[in-house]
Design a protein around this motif. Structure first.
Motif, mmCIF file in Angstrom:
data_model
loop_
_atom_site.group_PDB
_atom_site.id
_atom_site.type_symbol
_atom_site.label_atom_id
_atom_site.label_comp_id
_atom_site.label_asym_id
_atom_site.label_seq_id
_atom_site.Cartn_x
_atom_site.Cartn_y
_atom_site.Cartn_z
ATOM 1 N N GLY A 40 11.294 1.729 0.154
ATOM 2 C CA GLY A 40 11.622 0.887 1.299
ATOM 3 C C GLY A 40 11.055 1.393 2.608
ATOM 4 N N LEU A 41 10.926 2.717 2.750
ATOM 5 C CA LEU A 41 10.434 3.286 3.999
ATOM 6 C C LEU A 41 8.915 3.123 4.095
ATOM 7 N N GLN A 42 8.460 2.549 5.211
ATOM 8 C CA GLN A 42 7.036 2.408 5.513
ATOM 9 C C GLN A 42 6.724 3.077 6.843
ATOM 10 N N PHE A 43 5.499 3.598 6.981
ATOM 11 C CA PHE A 43 5.049 4.022 8.299
ATOM 12 C C PHE A 43 3.719 3.363 8.609
ATOM 13 N N ILE B 127 0.861 -1.180 0.000
ATOM 14 C CA ILE B 127 0.000 0.000 0.000
ATOM 15 C C ILE B 127 0.895 1.226 0.000
ATOM 16 N N VAL B 128 0.656 2.125 -0.924
ATOM 17 C CA VAL B 128 1.424 3.363 -1.003
ATOM 18 C C VAL B 128 0.597 4.481 -0.393
ATOM 19 N N SER B 129 1.174 5.189 0.563
ATOM 20 C CA SER B 129 0.458 6.277 1.221
ATOM 21 C C SER B 129 0.208 7.426 0.250
ATOM 22 N N THR B 130 -0.976 7.963 0.280
ATOM 23 C CA THR B 130 -1.322 9.138 -0.528
ATOM 24 C C THR B 130 -1.696 10.324 0.362
ATOM 25 N N GLU C 248 2.127 1.436 5.295
ATOM 26 C CA GLU C 248 2.043 2.085 3.999
ATOM 27 C C GLU C 248 3.433 2.554 3.572
ATOM 28 N N PHE C 249 3.789 2.259 2.313
ATOM 29 C CA PHE C 249 5.053 2.740 1.783
ATOM 30 C C PHE C 249 4.975 4.238 1.514
ATOM 31 N N LEU C 250 6.094 4.923 1.754
ATOM 32 C CA LEU C 250 6.210 6.341 1.448
ATOM 33 C C LEU C 250 7.021 6.484 0.163
ATOM 34 N N GLU C 251 6.413 7.083 -0.831
ATOM 35 C CA GLU C 251 7.041 7.217 -2.143
ATOM 36 C C GLU C 251 8.252 8.139 -2.077
ATOM 37 N N ILE D 96 11.605 -2.032 4.637
ATOM 38 C CA ILE D 96 11.579 -3.384 4.078
ATOM 39 C C ILE D 96 11.642 -3.286 2.554
ATOM 40 N N PRO D 97 12.098 -4.335 1.878
ATOM 41 C CA PRO D 97 12.079 -4.311 0.417
ATOM 42 C C PRO D 97 10.647 -4.331 -0.122
ATOM 43 N N LEU D 98 10.472 -3.761 -1.309
ATOM 44 C CA LEU D 98 9.160 -3.833 -1.963
ATOM 45 C C LEU D 98 8.785 -5.270 -2.284
ATOM 46 N N LYS D 99 9.802 -6.068 -2.603
ATOM 47 C CA LYS D 99 9.588 -7.470 -2.923
ATOM 48 C C LYS D 99 10.230 -8.325 -1.829
ATOM 49 N N GLU D 100 10.292 -9.635 -2.075
ATOM 50 C CA GLU D 100 10.879 -10.518 -1.066
ATOM 51 C C GLU D 100 12.346 -10.191 -0.836
ATOM 52 N N ARG D 101 13.021 -9.771 -1.896
ATOM 53 C CA ARG D 101 14.437 -9.468 -1.806
ATOM 54 C C ARG D 101 14.692 -7.986 -2.048
#
Length: 335
Positions: A212-215, A8-11, A224-227, A257-262
């Motif tokens: 990579g940064l989430q809050f 989820i990307v924060s808007t 949510e990922f921060l763009e 965390i990574p967007l994907k598994e790696r």
């Protein structure tokens, strides 16, 4: 790392403009206060300052050169300190069970900046003035943000937030250069991201070009990922500002965390943490009194051994999160 829910990307994060803050624009300052009360994070548009954006590019190039060196070379800069020197990957637990953190760091303390020399031995020591130049810029910006917040809250004299950061201090303000190395496709990642936490800072100013940064959004109670946005920093409220404001300003739980598994690309992050002077005291949400240095030192110990020293997660997330849910903040004012 496998995420338990879709990305989820924060808007919802507001954008604050550096030039308007510098001009003491009242509307922009009110917008700043609202962001710090509610989201705890905001974008800071730096595009009005091309010199600062060019400095960002230059630091990034120097970081890449440094972190590409062999580990044995970088370890010559290890100082066993939380505030200056090199720290290798895997020093702390990671965000996923049975993993360690996925980043290496090089740190410059503002104390080094004030004395005019870095306590390093490798070739990067000759580049210290470049990083010190950024410390000067970042410190001035974060102090200005504190001034605008103090004014909007009607604070005066020694109660103003910036008063707790007066030179010569001392304080533990630090520039942290982070590198999250790309994972090898043939092996399972055992070093991943950065575990959930709130920052040991008054404010944190982050420059990053990769995801990579989430809050943990206070609006949705979801990660949510921060763009990452070109020419924009991400700024967030830290523990000290939350406690000194009596809970009015929000230090929000976040992680990397990574967007994907790696980790499928090298990720670089430039982080300036402005911190109050060491002897400044505050009460946490339980009423316990700490000095800034006591909180800093204990929380860093918790990062290394959270299950032993902080089984309930109260220190790591500064009483702002329980079972991956934001707790209701205390003391929210209407002014």
């Amino acid at each position: 790392m496998v995420i338990s829910e879709p990305n989820i990307v924060s808007t919802s994060l507001p954008t604050i403009h550096l030039d308007l803050l510098r001009a003491e624009n009242d509307t922009e300052s009110k917008k700043l206060l609202s962001a710090c009360r509610t989201q705890g994070f905001f974008y800071l548009d730096l595009t009005s300052d091309p010199e600062l954006c060019k400095l960002w590019e230059g630091m990034l190039a120097r970081m890449k050169d440094y972190f590409e060196q062999p580990l044995e070379v970088k370890m010559q800069d290890a100082r066993g300190s939380h505030n200056y020197g090199y720290i290798p990957v895997g020093t702390e637990p990671g965000p996923k069970p049975e993993t360690k953190d996925g980043y290496e760091t090089l740190k410059f303390s503002r104390r080094e900046f004030l004395k005019g020399s870095a306590d390093l031995t490798t070739a990067v020591c000759s580049e210290a003035d470049y990083f010190f130049s950024y410390i000067k810029h970042a410190h001035a910006i974060t102090i200005m943000i504190l001034e605008r917040l103090s004014t909007q809250l009607g604070l005066t004299g020694s109660s103003r937030f910036e008063a707790d950061h007066a030179d010569p201090g001392p304080s533990l303000s630090t520039l942290v250069l982070l590198h999250y190395p790309k994972h090898n496709d043939s092996t399972a990642p055992t070093n991943v991201g950065h575990l959930k936490h709130t920052d040991i800072s008054t404010l944190t100013l982050v420059l990053a070009e990769q995801w990579g940064l989430q809050f943990l959004s206070p609006d949705t109670n979801r990660w949510e990922f921060l763009e990452p946005r070109p020419g924009h920093a991400i700024v967030n409220v830290g523990d000290f500002l939350r406690f000194k404001s009596g809970g009015e300003l929000a230090s929000i739980v976040h992680r990397v965390i990574p967007l994907k598994e790696r980790q499928d690309e090298d990720r670089y992050s430039i982080v300036y943490l402005i911190r109050t002077n060491d002897d400044v005291s505050f009460n946490d949400s339980t009423g316990k009194t700490w000095t800034a240095k006591e909180w800093h030192d204990f929380k860093y110990d918790v990062f290394k051994s959270p299950t032993t020293l902080d089984a309930k997660g109260q220190i790591l997330t500064a009483m702002m999160e329980k079972n991956d849910r934001m707790v209701v903040r205390e003391g929210i004012a209407s002014g």
